[in-house]
Design a protein around this motif. Structure first.
Motif, PDB file in Angstrom:
ATOM      1  N   ARG A   1      -7.341  -2.562   2.691  1.00 16.07           N
ATOM      2  CA  ARG A   1      -6.985  -1.912   1.421  1.00 16.07           C
ATOM      3  C   ARG A   1      -8.030  -0.871   1.042  1.00 16.07           C
ATOM      4  N   GLY A   2      -9.295  -1.252   1.160  1.00 18.63           N
ATOM      5  CA  GLY A   2     -10.373  -0.322   0.831  1.00 18.63           C
ATOM      6  C   GLY A   2     -10.359   0.903   1.730  1.00 18.63           C
TER       7      GLY A   2
ATOM      8  N   LEU B   1       0.798  -1.215   0.000  1.00 22.77           N
ATOM      9  CA  LEU B   1       0.000   0.000   0.000  1.00 22.77           C
ATOM     10  C   LEU B   1       0.842   1.283   0.000  1.00 22.77           C
TER      11      LEU B   1
ATOM     12  N   SER C   1      -6.728   7.727   1.593  1.00 22.11           N
ATOM     13  CA  SER C   1      -5.399   8.210   1.226  1.00 22.11           C
ATOM     14  C   SER C   1      -5.432   9.578   0.554  1.00 22.11           C
TER      15      SER C   1
ATOM     16  N   LEU D   1      -7.787   2.192   3.479  1.00 25.13           N
ATOM     17  CA  LEU D   1      -6.612   3.044   3.272  1.00 25.13           C
ATOM     18  C   LEU D   1      -6.650   3.729   1.920  1.00 25.13           C
ATOM     19  N   GLU D   2      -7.156   3.046   0.901  1.00 25.71           N
ATOM     20  CA  GLU D   2      -7.227   3.675  -0.418  1.00 25.71           C
ATOM     21  C   GLU D   2      -8.278   4.775  -0.427  1.00 25.71           C
TER      22      GLU D   2
END
Length: 80
Positions: A48-49, A14, A55, A51-52
């Protein structure tokens, strides 16, 4: 990635540090102790979802110039 992923591997994937991933996992209610801890695939997907999605607005921080402009006046007032 099937199975379990280590926190440090997710961080590298990531593009963030392990402390960020650890903090986000704890915020999500997951029990992780260190960067070598493993998380299940569904947890890794949620991470992942999260943090993305988070971000993009993570950059606003340049509020320091206002504090530094007040600092020079204090030493000049201290001199007689």
């Amino acid at each position: 990635m099937p199975g379990k992923a280590r926190v440090h591997e997710l961080a590298k994937e990531l593009g963030v540090d392990s402390k960020t991933v650890l903090a986000k996992l704890k915020e999500m209610g997951e029990f992780v102790k260190s960067a070598s801890s493993t998380v299940e695939a569904p947890v890794a997907r949620r991470l992942r979802g999260a943090l993305e999605a988070g971000s993009a607005p993570a950059a606003p921080a340049p509020a320091a110039p206002a504090a530094s402009s007040a600092a020079p006046s204090a030493p000049s007032a201290a001199r007689p």
